[in-house]
Design a protein around this motif. Structure first.
Motif, PDB file in Angstrom:
ATOM      1  N   LEU A   1      34.040 -42.724  29.362  1.00  6.85           N
ATOM      2  CA  LEU A   1      33.410 -41.557  28.744  1.00  6.85           C
ATOM      3  C   LEU A   1      33.658 -40.300  29.580  1.00  6.85           C
ATOM      4  CD1 LEU A   1      29.986 -42.680  27.257  1.00  6.85           C
ATOM      5  CD2 LEU A   1      31.645 -41.185  26.173  1.00  6.85           C
TER       6      LEU A   1
ATOM      7  N   TYR B   1      36.052 -37.467  27.971  1.00  7.89           N
ATOM      8  CA  TYR B   1      35.480 -36.167  27.640  1.00  7.89           C
ATOM      9  C   TYR B   1      36.160 -35.051  28.420  1.00  7.89           C
ATOM     10  CZ  TYR B   1      32.140 -32.660  26.222  1.00  7.89           C
ATOM     11  OH  TYR B   1      31.568 -31.533  25.676  1.00  7.89           O
TER      12      TYR B   1
ATOM     13  N   PHE C   1      39.299 -34.364  26.670  1.00  5.84           N
ATOM     14  CA  PHE C   1      38.993 -33.903  25.318  1.00  5.84           C
ATOM     15  C   PHE C   1      38.684 -32.405  25.304  1.00  5.84           C
ATOM     16  CE2 PHE C   1      35.615 -33.367  21.996  1.00  5.84           C
ATOM     17  CZ  PHE C   1      36.410 -33.583  20.885  1.00  5.84           C
TER      18      PHE C   1
ATOM     19  N   LEU D   1      28.769 -43.468  18.979  1.00  6.29           N
ATOM     20  CA  LEU D   1      28.488 -42.147  19.567  1.00  6.29           C
ATOM     21  C   LEU D   1      27.127 -41.622  19.121  1.00  6.29           C
ATOM     22  CD1 LEU D   1      32.024 -40.497  19.225  1.00  6.29           C
ATOM     23  CD2 LEU D   1      30.923 -41.354  21.313  1.00  6.29           C
TER      24      LEU D   1
ATOM     25  N   LEU E   1      24.359 -42.899  21.123  1.00  2.00           N
ATOM     26  CA  LEU E   1      24.239 -42.375  22.483  1.00  2.00           C
ATOM     27  C   LEU E   1      23.350 -41.134  22.531  1.00  2.00           C
ATOM     28  CD1 LEU E   1      27.861 -42.611  23.987  1.00  2.00           C
ATOM     29  CD2 LEU E   1      25.918 -44.128  24.380  1.00  2.00           C
ATOM     30  N   ILE E   2      23.132 -40.553  21.366  1.00  2.00           N
ATOM     31  CA  ILE E   2      22.407 -39.282  21.310  1.00  2.00           C
ATOM     32  C   ILE E   2      20.897 -39.507  21.337  1.00  2.00           C
ATOM     33  CG2 ILE E   2      21.970 -37.250  19.875  1.00  2.00           C
ATOM     34  CD1 ILE E   2      24.832 -37.573  18.789  1.00  2.00           C
TER      35      ILE E   2
ATOM     36  N   ARG F   1      14.959 -35.618  19.555  1.00  2.00           N
ATOM     37  CA  ARG F   1      15.109 -34.170  19.586  1.00  2.00           C
ATOM     38  C   ARG F   1      14.940 -33.504  18.227  1.00  2.00           C
ATOM     39  NH1 ARG F   1      19.179 -32.926  23.209  1.00  2.00           N
ATOM     40  NH2 ARG F   1      20.377 -34.255  21.878  1.00  2.00           N
TER      41      ARG F   1
ATOM     42  N   LEU G   1      30.153 -35.375  17.411  1.00  2.00           N
ATOM     43  CA  LEU G   1      29.451 -36.520  17.998  1.00  2.00           C
ATOM     44  C   LEU G   1      29.807 -36.661  19.474  1.00  2.00           C
ATOM     45  CD1 LEU G   1      29.575 -39.201  15.158  1.00  2.00           C
ATOM     46  CD2 LEU G   1      27.536 -38.181  16.180  1.00  2.00           C
ATOM     47  N   LEU G   2      31.060 -36.439  19.793  1.00  2.74           N
ATOM     48  CA  LEU G   2      31.454 -36.516  21.202  1.00  2.74           C
ATOM     49  C   LEU G   2      30.709 -35.470  22.024  1.00  2.74           C
ATOM     50  CD1 LEU G   2      35.291 -37.249  21.331  1.00  2.74           C
ATOM     51  CD2 LEU G   2      33.535 -38.296  22.751  1.00  2.74           C
ATOM     52  N   PHE G   3      30.602 -34.286  21.480  1.00  2.00           N
ATOM     53  CA  PHE G   3      29.886 -33.221  22.201  1.00  2.00           C
ATOM     54  C   PHE G   3      28.424 -33.595  22.445  1.00  2.00           C
ATOM     55  CE2 PHE G   3      27.175 -29.361  21.524  1.00  2.00           C
ATOM     56  CZ  PHE G   3      27.312 -28.840  22.796  1.00  2.00           C
ATOM     57  N   PHE G   4      27.737 -33.972  21.379  1.00  2.00           N
ATOM     58  CA  PHE G   4      26.311 -34.281  21.526  1.00  2.00           C
ATOM     59  C   PHE G   4      26.093 -35.556  22.345  1.00  2.00           C
ATOM     60  CE2 PHE G   4      26.165 -31.823  17.425  1.00  2.00           C
ATOM     61  CZ  PHE G   4      25.487 -30.736  17.944  1.00  2.00           C
ATOM     62  N   ALA G   5      26.942 -36.532  22.136  1.00  2.00           N
ATOM     63  CA  ALA G   5      26.793 -37.793  22.862  1.00  2.00           C
ATOM     64  C   ALA G   5      26.989 -37.575  24.361  1.00  2.00           C
ATOM     65  CB  ALA G   5      27.785 -38.833  22.346  1.00  2.00           C
ATOM     66  N   TYR G   6      28.008 -36.831  24.705  1.00  2.00           N
ATOM     67  CA  TYR G   6      28.262 -36.629  26.134  1.00  2.00           C
ATOM     68  C   TYR G   6      27.158 -35.787  26.769  1.00  2.00           C
ATOM     69  CZ  TYR G   6      30.726 -36.072  30.498  1.00  2.00           C
ATOM     70  OH  TYR G   6      31.068 -36.124  31.826  1.00  2.00           O
ATOM     71  N   ARG G   7      26.664 -34.829  26.014  1.00  2.00           N
ATOM     72  CA  ARG G   7      25.597 -33.996  26.565  1.00  2.00           C
ATOM     73  C   ARG G   7      24.378 -34.825  26.925  1.00  2.00           C
ATOM     74  NH1 ARG G   7      23.361 -28.997  23.160  1.00  2.00           N
ATOM     75  NH2 ARG G   7      22.538 -30.656  21.837  1.00  2.00           N
TER      76      ARG G   7
END
Lengths: 174, 174
Positions: free
Chosen positions: A35, A39, A42, A155, A158-159, A163, B34-40
């Motif tokens: 990851l 990222y 990415f 993915l 993972l969130i 929120r 999804l990658l953005f939010f997941a990584y955050r």
DNA sequence: AAAATTACGTCAATGATGTTGACATATTTC
DNA sequence: GAAATATGTCAACATCATTGACGTAATTTT
């Protein structure tokens, strides 16, 4: 020079011991590191295009979400990005002065500043999205497109879930 | 108050229109976001633990890779992180002064500074890894553990391949 | 209509993380 | 002994984030 076997350490996806399939109680180091490296690359490729305009990652996120939701208000954008209005103000100013973004007063509520991309802004947003799309499309091809829903599900899981949903959680903006 | 439907914009995984499965020529906005939010969120949770020690993300990465490769040299760590030695120096100094990391001169090459975690450092590293592991484990459970290899493959495919210059992966065809 | 709230903007100071460039020191290699 | 290597350090600067305070316009509430 010495026999300085720089080791495979410089090779992210092939770290020694990374292939072990999450043993008993051991952290899943493989996915944790994948990851991180995934990222980084990415966002790294878009970074290089943004730099040609004197922009950074923050500008990318702003034009991305305005592109996705034309007419977004400043408050909504702050909710998505989870940053302060002072942070947003700086990059938004750059984007407006550079003619990538324009603001229009809201029709119903004229206090609101609705955000739109200009043609120039849309061109940049599309270019950035194309980069990230191609990288993702390649990866989806590699695993077989029929497995794409599982990637999305993974993915999404993972969130943080607490929120959105309800406005119950007070927004952190003072 | 107005009927300020703050919209679903604040709800990352449920952005309107996000569910469309990558149309013809359209960027795969769903996975991009999804990658953005997941990584955050993936790094956000560790951030809060790190903050209790006065550390940040950069410290996390350093102790993570020292934990994974005890005895790592400074040069190898720089290769992995792809930052400058000046950037590394600052966080490494914090970690050494806080007794999370210790350095030992290399046995063969005494110019080298081999990096190790102290017990204290290992405890922190383990705590951070546990957080990220649990988040990943939950997501893997959700999709079914048999699909985990596909996640790994997908993420690996997102990574730039030309970086390593390593013999590990198949050499890029002469 | 006055008061309170909301949406947005802005000034100022600060912190974390990254960068370039230059130079020093110890050690190893040629 | 000279050159290259591994590491450390000083200094200046850029980006992106923060907190806190205050101002203005527009809307909602009373």
């Amino acid at each position: 020079m010495k026999s300085t076997v720089i080791s495979a350490a410089a090779v992210p996806p092939a770290l020694p011991g990374a292939a072990r399939p999450a043993g008993p109680g051991l952290p899943d180091f493989e996915l944790i590191e994948l990851l991180f490296f995934a990222y980084r690359d990415f966002v790294g490729e878009p970074d290089r295009l943004l730099a040609k305009h004197g922009f950074g990652r923050a500008h990318h996120r702003v034009i991305h979400f305005i592109n996705r939701h034309p007419g977004l208000t400043v408050a909504e954008l702050l909710d998505i990005l989870e940053i302060t209005k002072q942070s947003l103000a700086r990059v938004l100013k750059d984007l407006i002065q550079g003619d990538f973004v324009e603001q229009k007063a809201g029709a119903e509520d004229r206090r609101q500043r609705l955000l739109f991309l200009t043609d120039k802004g849309r061109a940049l947003a599309d270019g950035l999205a194309a980069m990230q799309h191609q990288r993702i499309a390649r990866a989806v091809m590699a695993i077989g497109p029929e497995h794409r829903p599982m990637i999305a599900r993974f993915l999404a899981e993972l969130i943080d879930k607490e929120r959105g949903a309800a406005p119950a959680t007070a927004s952190p903006v003072p």
